[in-house]
Design a protein around this motif. Structure first.
Motif, PDB file in Angstrom:
ATOM      1  N   MET A   1       9.248 -10.547   0.500  1.00  0.00           N
ATOM      2  CA  MET A   1       8.698  -9.340   0.859  1.00  0.00           C
ATOM      3  C   MET A   1       8.706  -8.470   2.387  1.00  0.00           C
ATOM      4  O   MET A   1       8.570  -9.079   3.021  1.00  0.00           O
ATOM      5  CB  MET A   1       6.924  -9.382   0.768  1.00  0.00           C
ATOM      6  N   ASN A   4       7.250  -3.592   4.872  1.00  0.00           N
ATOM      7  CA  ASN A   4       6.050  -1.945   3.887  1.00  0.00           C
ATOM      8  C   ASN A   4       5.407  -2.704   2.576  1.00  0.00           C
ATOM      9  O   ASN A   4       4.418  -2.341   2.922  1.00  0.00           O
ATOM     10  CB  ASN A   4       7.543  -1.366   3.727  1.00  0.00           C
ATOM     11  N   GLN A   5       5.567  -3.360   2.472  1.00  0.00           N
ATOM     12  CA  GLN A   5       5.171  -4.338   1.086  1.00  0.00           C
ATOM     13  C   GLN A   5       3.747  -5.553   1.753  1.00  0.00           C
ATOM     14  O   GLN A   5       2.538  -4.685   1.078  1.00  0.00           O
ATOM     15  CB  GLN A   5       5.780  -5.060   0.222  1.00  0.00           C
ATOM     16  N   TRP A   6       3.857  -5.539   3.112  1.00  0.00           N
ATOM     17  CA  TRP A   6       2.984  -6.698   2.903  1.00  0.00           C
ATOM     18  C   TRP A   6       1.669  -5.687   3.535  1.00  0.00           C
ATOM     19  O   TRP A   6       0.676  -5.839   3.401  1.00  0.00           O
ATOM     20  CB  TRP A   6       3.130  -7.539   4.474  1.00  0.00           C
ATOM     21  N   ALA A   8       1.117  -2.457   2.321  1.00  0.00           N
ATOM     22  CA  ALA A   8       0.687  -2.104   0.956  1.00  0.00           C
ATOM     23  C   ALA A   8      -0.291  -2.854   0.246  1.00  0.00           C
ATOM     24  O   ALA A   8      -1.757  -2.785   0.304  1.00  0.00           O
ATOM     25  CB  ALA A   8       1.830  -1.199   0.032  1.00  0.00           C
ATOM     26  N   LEU A   9      -0.305  -4.464   0.215  1.00  0.00           N
ATOM     27  CA  LEU A   9      -0.620  -5.328   0.023  1.00  0.00           C
ATOM     28  C   LEU A   9      -2.423  -5.780   0.740  1.00  0.00           C
ATOM     29  O   LEU A   9      -3.236  -5.476   0.525  1.00  0.00           O
ATOM     30  CB  LEU A   9      -0.443  -6.734   0.326  1.00  0.00           C
TER      31      LEU A   9
END
Length: 55
Positions: A1, A4-6, A8-9
């Motif tokens: 990941m 950006n994905q972290w 968002a999570l």
């Protein structure tokens, strides 16, 4: 990941911490019905995405 994905999570988890307790308190008798409806909606969206590909 990636980063950006972290982020968002993390944002999703923060929103869930704020929303879930209120929703559970408000819908005491209808929790299973609401959970089943949301699960059906999620399964339907996944099926649509798998069937018709990325939009």
């Amino acid at each position: 990941m990636n980063e950006n994905q972290w982020m968002a999570l993390t944002g999703l988890l923060m929103a869930a911490v704020l929303v879930v307790p209120v929703a559970l308190r408000r819908n005491r008798g209808r929790i299973l019905i609401n959970a089943a409806l949301w699960l059906a909606a999620a399964v339907g969206l996944v099926w649509l995405y798998q069937s018709f590909g990325p939009f």
